[in-house]
Design an enzyme around this catalytic site. Structure first.
Site, short mmCIF file in Angstrom:
data_model
loop_
_atom_site.label_atom_id
_atom_site.label_comp_id
_atom_site.label_asym_id
_atom_site.label_seq_id
_atom_site.Cartn_x
_atom_site.Cartn_y
_atom_site.Cartn_z
NE ARG A 45 -2.31 -2.35 3.29
CZ ARG A 45 -2.73 -2.68 4.23
NH1 ARG A 45 -3.54 -2.01 4.92
NH2 ARG A 45 -2.41 -3.83 4.81
N GLY A 46 2.18 1.08 0.37
CA GLY A 46 3.04 2.39 0.45
C GLY A 46 3.19 3.59 -0.73
CD GLU A 101 8.34 -0.83 -3.18
OE1 GLU A 101 7.21 -0.62 -3.03
OE2 GLU A 101 8.93 -2.22 -2.80
CG ASP A 102 6.71 2.14 -0.11
OD1 ASP A 102 7.58 0.92 -0.57
OD2 ASP A 102 6.15 1.77 1.10
CG ASP A 105 14.66 -2.10 4.08
OD1 ASP A 105 15.39 -1.00 4.51
OD2 ASP A 105 14.54 -2.82 4.62
CG PHE A 154 10.92 2.31 10.65
CD1 PHE A 154 11.19 0.96 9.80
CD2 PHE A 154 9.53 2.99 10.72
CE1 PHE A 154 9.97 0.18 9.52
CE2 PHE A 154 8.49 1.88 10.15
CZ PHE A 154 8.88 0.87 9.62
CB VAL A 155 11.21 6.93 6.61
CG1 VAL A 155 12.70 7.28 6.73
CG2 VAL A 155 11.11 6.15 5.48
CG ASP A 161 2.70 1.02 7.23
OD1 ASP A 161 3.33 0.50 6.11
OD2 ASP A 161 2.33 0.06 8.05
NE ARG A 167 -0.81 2.35 4.99
CZ ARG A 167 0.11 1.48 4.78
NH1 ARG A 167 1.06 1.71 3.80
NH2 ARG A 167 0.15 0.30 5.07
P1 IMP Z 1 12.19 -4.83 1.08
O1 IMP Z 1 11.67 -5.98 0.36
O2 IMP Z 1 13.16 -4.97 2.25
O3 IMP Z 1 12.94 -4.08 0.12
O4 IMP Z 1 11.26 -3.85 1.57
C1 IMP Z 1 10.33 -3.23 0.70
C2 IMP Z 1 9.28 -2.66 1.49
O5 IMP Z 1 9.49 -2.64 3.22
C3 IMP Z 1 8.73 -1.32 1.46
O6 IMP Z 1 7.87 -1.26 0.21
C4 IMP Z 1 8.02 -0.65 2.55
O7 IMP Z 1 6.74 -1.46 2.41
C5 IMP Z 1 8.59 -1.53 3.65
N1 IMP Z 1 9.57 -0.81 4.38
C6 IMP Z 1 10.99 -0.88 4.15
N2 IMP Z 1 11.51 0.29 4.88
C7 IMP Z 1 10.65 0.94 5.77
C8 IMP Z 1 10.52 2.06 6.26
O8 IMP Z 1 11.46 2.69 6.78
N3 IMP Z 1 9.20 2.43 6.89
C9 IMP Z 1 8.16 1.53 6.58
N4 IMP Z 1 8.28 0.85 5.61
C10 IMP Z 1 9.41 0.18 5.41
#
Ligand code: IMP
Length: 183
Positions: A45-46, A101-102, A105, A154-155, A161, A167
Site C-alpha cells: 500500500r505504501g 515502489e515506496d 530496503d 525507519f521512515v 506506515d 501514512r
Molecule cells: P524490502 O523488500 O526489504 O526492500 O522492503 C520493501 C518494503 O518494506 C517497502 O515497500 C516498505 O513497505 C517496507 N519498508 C522498508 N523500509 C521501511 C521504512 O523505513 N518504513 C516503513 N516501511 C518500510
C-alpha cells in the site's frame, strides 16, 4: 509489536518531494514518449500517495494497476519472504510497464516483483522508487529511478506506515522512540 511511544522528525519536506517528482517525471516522459499506453503499476500500500502525485505529472497515455506484495507486516524488519497478496487486474504481455515502489530496503520485494512481471513478457519494464536505503541492501537490485537515497532509518509518511499508522503525513519523517529503551 508492543506499543512504544515515538515522535516523528521531518526528513524530507512535502515541497522537496514535489520538486523531485517533477524532475523525475521529465525523465520518465522522455523514456516512454513513444509508448501508446504505459501501464503504471503501484505496489500497495505504501506507494499510493507517490503514484497519485507521479501520474499527475506524466503527460502520457497511461493505465494504472496495482499489485500488493507482503512486506513488513506490523514489524520494523523485512520478512524476506515475499508473497503476492493482490495481483494485477490487467495483462502486461507486450506492454510497457513502470513499477512504482515506496522504498527499496533489503531489495527482496522489488526483486520478486520484477521476476514475476518479467515472466509475463512485458515489452519494457522499468522501476521507480521514491526512497532507497542502499546500506540495507541484501539483494543486488536498484530501481531505474530513485527519488531520494536515505540512511538506515525507519521512515513514515507520504503513504508509508509504521504498523498502519502515519501514512497520511504529507512529508517523510523518521521514527524516533522516546521511551527508556531508546536512550
Ligand atoms: P524490502 O523488500 O526489504 O526492500 O522492503 C520493501 C518494503 O518494506 C517497502 O515497500 C516498505 O513497505 C517496507 N519498508 C522498508 N523500509 C521501511 C521504512 O523505513 N518504513 C516503513 N516501511 C518500510
Amino acid at each position: 509489536m508492543p506499543e512504544r511511544p515515538y515522535v516523528i522528525d521531518e526528513m524530507i519536506s512535502a515541497k522537496a518531494i514535489a520538486a523531485r517528482i517533477e524532475d523525475l517525471s521529465h525523465q520518465i516522459r522522455s523514456e516512454f514518449a513513444e509508448t501508446d499506453k504505459l501501464v503504471v503499476v503501484g505496489l500497495l500500500r505504501g506507494s499510493f500517495v507517490f503514484i497519485a502525485d507521479l501520474v499527475r505529472e506524466l503527460d502520457l497515455a497511461i493505465e494504472v494497476d496495482f499489485l500488493e506484495a507482503s512486506s513488513y507486516g506490523d514489524d520494523m524488519e523485512s520478512s524476506r519472504e515475499v508473497r503476492i497478496l493482490k495481483d494485477l487486474r490487467g495483462a502486461i504481455e507486450g506492454r510497457d510497464v513502470l513499477v512504482v515502489e515506496d522504498i527499496v530496503d533489503t531489495g527482496f520485494t522489488l526483486t520478486h516483483v520484477i521476476k514475476l512481471l518479467k515472466s509475463r513478457k512485458p515489452a519494457r519494464l522499468r522501476t521507480i522508487a521514491l526512497l532507497d536505503k542502499p546500506t540495507r541492501r541484501e539483494v543486488d537490485i536498484r530501481a531505474d529511478w530513485i527519488g531520494f537515497e536515505i540512511p538506515d532509518e525507519f521512515v513514515v509518511g507520504y503513504g508509508i506506515d509504521f504498523a498502519q499508522r502515519n501514512r497520511n503525513l504529507p512529508f517523510i519523517g523518521k521514527v524516533r522512540f522516546t521511551d527508556e529503551a531508546a536512550k
